[in-house]
Design an enzyme around this catalytic site. Structure first.
Site, short mmCIF file in Angstrom:
data_model
loop_
_atom_site.label_atom_id
_atom_site.label_comp_id
_atom_site.label_asym_id
_atom_site.label_seq_id
_atom_site.Cartn_x
_atom_site.Cartn_y
_atom_site.Cartn_z
N ASP C 21 0.81 -1.22 0.00
CA ASP C 21 0.00 0.00 0.00
C ASP C 21 0.85 1.27 0.00
OD1 ASP C 21 -2.04 -1.82 0.09
OD2 ASP C 21 -3.11 -0.85 1.74
N ARG C 103 0.99 6.71 16.96
CA ARG C 103 0.83 7.70 15.89
C ARG C 103 1.54 9.01 16.16
NH1 ARG C 103 0.56 3.63 12.99
NH2 ARG C 103 -1.50 2.76 12.52
N ASP C 132 -6.82 6.73 12.54
CA ASP C 132 -5.40 7.03 12.39
C ASP C 132 -5.14 8.28 11.57
OD1 ASP C 132 -4.38 5.10 14.03
OD2 ASP C 132 -4.39 3.57 12.47
N SER C 186 -7.12 -6.89 8.45
CA SER C 186 -5.93 -6.04 8.37
C SER C 186 -5.30 -5.90 9.75
CB SER C 186 -6.30 -4.67 7.81
OG SER C 186 -7.06 -3.96 8.76
#
Lengths: 411, 411, 411, 411
Positions: C21, C103, C132, C186
């Site tokens: 990705d 993050r 996110d 995922s």
């Protein structure tokens, strides 16, 4: 089993005002406990001469080295009043905590003196129905866990004012003429405020008489013309008036004068005491009332919304802690750490208009302003605000409400 | 993929004031969307005639059955203002939420009308930088999750006031002479308050000019003699003035007059908008300012300390929810349930003195008083208060602080 | 008026994992934006080799000086995970915030690199429906308010996984065989946790299949014999296991192994995303689950009750802030200041038993213990605890309830 | 002035278990106070026969009409345990409040009986160092403000266990052989939990011995195979197991069996008592531990995020109130009103896996689900979620942080 209170007290530090009540206590400690008494008299800005307290103590047989008289005004404002005002603390929505915030400092000094002179006890003159006994004693214990605390009003045998005065007479304690009858109300005062309660104030349905007020003229008597001042702030604390830098106590003194003259800072309140009852008091906090308005004013342009809302949510708990006597507690210190961090950029100047009881913020500016136009308009290329963003903002804020509405429609 | 917004709108309910801006929106909806427009004009006590709105709508081609004009003043005060005042809600310490609390009612009525007339969209005239767009739209979505929302200020192509007026002119929308130039500030008003912002108010360092005030004379211009009134409360809501029972809207109207005449309820505030920026507004809430003081007054004798402190801790969150537009949210309703329960006994009368900008509670009484002497003095045989209890109370409250002090002394 | 997004991007720092990705994003940035791409790949303990990321970046034409690969594990645990664990943060009662807390560090490093290389934009690979994107972008903006943010998943034209893969193929991005079909779920991973969501987990009524778990064996497969370890703490942070001092990342790595082997730290949760929808995830936080239990254990003997209760009341707000992406906000920092102050004495050792999914605190000791017998039994002469004190304590706590009862009885 | 406690007690309602301690109290009340004793023995699910209590009371001269034996299990679970579980209440992060929640019901029944039989006093057997005395007495006073409370452990002269037993012997109170020596720990039990404390548990560094556990087998001894059950909920309360509807007490009993058999619900905790000291207890709450996990599970799909977060923020205060004995207080009732309102739609079924100490929610479904796919995917024409909305959402959330960053960069 011998109780702690059975042990003789050797030396006791008394919070001594020089007035009738603490003089009676002094004598009672000498006669009842046979203890050596150390007197501690503090100038917290209550507006009384301290010299007579020394004289009276000497007359009652206190050794000169056992007489402590301290001017604590700067420490009071700098380390107690100002930190509290950073929080915008108001108990039960209104009360600026003028009495509450003075108690921890007195406790702290008494314990310091006790350590210095090797005293094994401390003593205060607060009654058994009020908050102050709690505040004094929580302070004592938090700072010296093994200290012996003497609270005469909870201990002695006097069951009436009459009996108390008889004891005074018997012991040659001079009684001012007007004290034979009872005062129509009782007063506590320091640089932040004066409070009145009792007697003529006991019926909360009846307006407080004008004569109970000590620190302010009435709005009606205040000048017909407004006074405008500019208060400078650094990191959340007031540092100047009209551009003139001043020490903490000097600023508060000056604001008190301004408040006094403009009829500012009166509060007639029925409050909930920590000991479980409601009481009615009349508070006058002239300078503090100006200060909190101005502080909110400077925060309004320098404090981020997230920080401000968190402060607002923490404040009632913080105020309650101070009111209840938990200044020296981990949780008050935790809240203070959060509050103090928020004040790093709370600097600038606030213009305030004082007029017949009103305090109105009419202007604020700061090098740290978050309102400043140049900040709000971002540099070219990174647009600060796109109307379309608002659509997405609303849509996602609404999402859960829409899902809810769909669910509830089914039901 | 076709977006929702690509679908044609058939019928849209517009919040229509009859003024220039919403008239332009009306026309724009007709021309741009080709939609049948339903106008909704509410009397929330903003102090404007509603008849002209009908006339103007007719002139712009709205069918009579598509014109809705409602007097919502009683509903507004009873179901929105009063519940909020039960909470003593003040946003960021000061703001009485006059604009915020009106939006959910307008949203609610628009959705009701949309369902009644079978409209597939609603439209409001709030700009893209303010809070009101959020409040309107969260209300719409919470009540009708599938509704199409049209927000012209975020959608249309007009990039200047000039372009907007050109559109108006081209479409024969009459423009009052004084509208060609821009107003020196913008106003929102309802029965609770009026707010002014923009232009002459944009610099927070500069005092708001006297002429922005709509609802109050200045304290300086107010009478030299105080007005004393008695406000009656039932379960937290005001129900009478000086013994005369009145409906919610009537009471607020009357308090507004009293506030107006005594220069009460002005607030000059820099606040944090939900959309992320600071803005400066001048609010006038004459009746509300009296009401919150009186409400706190009646609570002070009828509300238990535990309940009051919980209310005070919940309030900032509650006020934030209303400010941000979450009136119709589960969390606001949960807080309301807690608050309303606390108000069961909040009945009685409060005497309030109004004088040149000041609101002072000078007396309170209630059949439900928790202060009442007969209550405080318990029946014989079960002593209400023993001084000795205070000693134990303090000792156990101090215990953890003493343990802490001993621990920390070791370190 | 030109929008920010119309300006060409010159250089962009991409959070690059080396996977399919972000490789597609890399290419898309090159082709769509014509921008020079700087890749940033961090080792946060996700358990993947970083060398291939460099190779892949080189193959895709990234200049060597534009490839940044950092081992951030120690910083991650020391400056992000540990401060959060001082707060005992759990979102919605259970979630240990493993993704949320990673993050802000990535955002911080990206901005640092952007400044270093003179990039005008940053880019992340988070999708448009998740939390996110919010966390990354709030971090970017808080640290560099003028940065241009590129969020490919919200911008590009690909409307299906198929289209994405076609783009990859067309651009010679190698696609692992198993990627042609979609993964059954995922994964996000770092040293604190791994999370799984999507596809096979989408129906919250259906048990998560065993194969989604990455970090733990199942309790059923764990040993039949318990493992007992001792975790040492200094000022709220874990510093040793069984007496062996270790760095923050080493400790967490070791606790992860212990947790893994004992089937500890699985959580199957339906949570509320900040963007307004509910989602279901399976989280595995083996070491963190041990850590929070042990931290609460050491706090239980070293933290005063007042401090603990305040922490507990602040925690949900603190956790929400981190979950929503507000790590770099004044309010998170204020709460952190309060929390950190409370941890000064939170040192000592906790014995923890690990057994088939269970973490049980079975012993705690500390030089700072507030439980210690010698502390609780005060010196002779000042009795620590007098039974009679409890009577007074109760009486005054009861007073307001009694007054209430008397009042309500009247009604 | 005569003190309340000087007045003779005529009739006293004693919370009587039939055990040695309350039998001694019974006799002491008869001999010391000369009072007529009314015994009240409640079945709260503590797992003891009640018949012997009647017999013993009769033997000690209690009139048959003065013996009250009530099965309160249903009321206990329905009106106390379940409302508390709606709040997900956990004191200090872990404790499910098993002892705390039983006290108000006992107080309530004692006061009811006192009114019925015309007693002027109530009496409990809680010691002077614990929380239970507070809980009992706050309950008494809140329900009958003028009641006389007798707390033998704070009043009597016995200074040792030995003296107590001598009194028993002298008064022909039978002492079980094993009671002559002291028990290695003390136990409190009801349908929700059993707690153990004292003696062998006093050193918090030492693991609790296996033999203190009353209600659960150890995880090690539990079956190697998991048990999966489905718990049905209506408005926040459990109503069925595996589809079989059950009364509140029946459900909790059944969950207790399941928990017992699977080694679920043990907790070894050092907690902060309201009276100011830390204590260590071992709690077993088998059914409750399952229940809270399942309740959070059903809430996770039926409760809106805003409501859940508010609940989470209110919970620590709510738990503290119950722990401290303030069940019958306005603030607990206010919080309950908020919580109960949130539970209107908390209905559905949760699948829970029980395995060797673990409770894992593995599935949840509800007709009121907010997760349901059909809900999340909005009707055509009104798109539920547009990726682009996220951009705007983030931008406006970031705005204040960007303004801050720009301001702080200047400094």
């Amino acid at each position: 089993m011998a109780k702690a209170s059975d042990k003789p007290v050797k030396k006791v530090v008394l919070a001594y005002s020089g007035g009738l009540d603490t003089s009676i206590i002094l004598k009672w400690l000498q006669t009842e406990y046979g203890a050596e008494v150390v007197t501690f008299t503090a100038d917290l800005g209550q507006g009384e001469e301290l010299a007579p307290a020394r004289e009276k103590a000497l007359k009652m047989g206190i050794k000169p080295e056992n007489i402590f008289i301290d001017d604590l005004r700067e420490e009071f404002v700098r380390d107690f009043v100002f930190p509290m005002f950073r929080a915008n603390a108001q108990y039960e929505g209104d009360y600026l905590l003028g009495t509450s915030i003075a108690r921890p400092l007195i406790s702290k000094r008494q314990i310091e003196i006790a350590k210095q002179v090797g005293a094994d006890a401390v003593c205060h003159g607060a009654t058994g129905k009020g908050n102050d006994q709690v505040r004094f004693e929580l302070g004592y214990y938090a700072l010296e866990p093994d200290i012996r605390v003497i609270a005469p009003w909870r201990e002695w045998e006097f069951r009436s004012r009459e009996a108390l005065l008889d004891f005074a007479e018997k012991n040659q304690i001079p009684i001012a003429k007007d004290k034979r009858g009872e005062a129509p109300f009782s007063v506590d005062a320091n640089l932040l405020h004066s409070s009145s309660e009792g007697k003529v104030l006991e019926d909360p349905a009846v307006e407080a008489p004008e004569f109970v007020h000590q620190r302010t003229i009435s709005p009606e008597d205040a000048p017909d013309k407004a006074t405008v001042i500019t208060i400078g702030f650094e990191k959340g604390d007031a540092v100047s008036i009209d551009g003139v830098a001043m020490s903490p106590a000097t600023i508060l003194t000056k604001l008190n004068e301004l408040g006094h003259d403009n009829g500012i800072g009166r509060l007639d309140l029925v409050e909930n005491r920590y000991v479980g009852m409601k009481s009615r008091g009349v508070y006058e906090t002239p300078g503090g009332t100006i200060l909190i308005a101005a502080h909110r004013g400077i925060e309004s342009i320098t404090l981020d919304g997230g920080a401000m809302h968190l402060k607002d949510q923490l404040m009632p708990k913080y105020a309650e802690l101070i009111y209840n006597g938990f200044w020296f507690s981990p949780e008050r210190e935790m809240l203070q750490a959060a509050i103090d961090l928020s004040q790093e950029k709370v600097s600038g100047a606030v213009r305030v208009k004082l007029y017949k009881g009103n305090v109105s913020v009419i202007g604020r500016e700061s090098p740290n302003s978050l309102y400043d136009q140049d900040l709000v308009t971002f540099e070219e290329g990174v647009q600060a605000y796109d109307h379309n963003d608002a659509g997405g903002f609303i849509k996602l804020n609404a999402l859960r409400l829409r899902v809810l509405a769909k669910r509830d429609r089914k039901g």
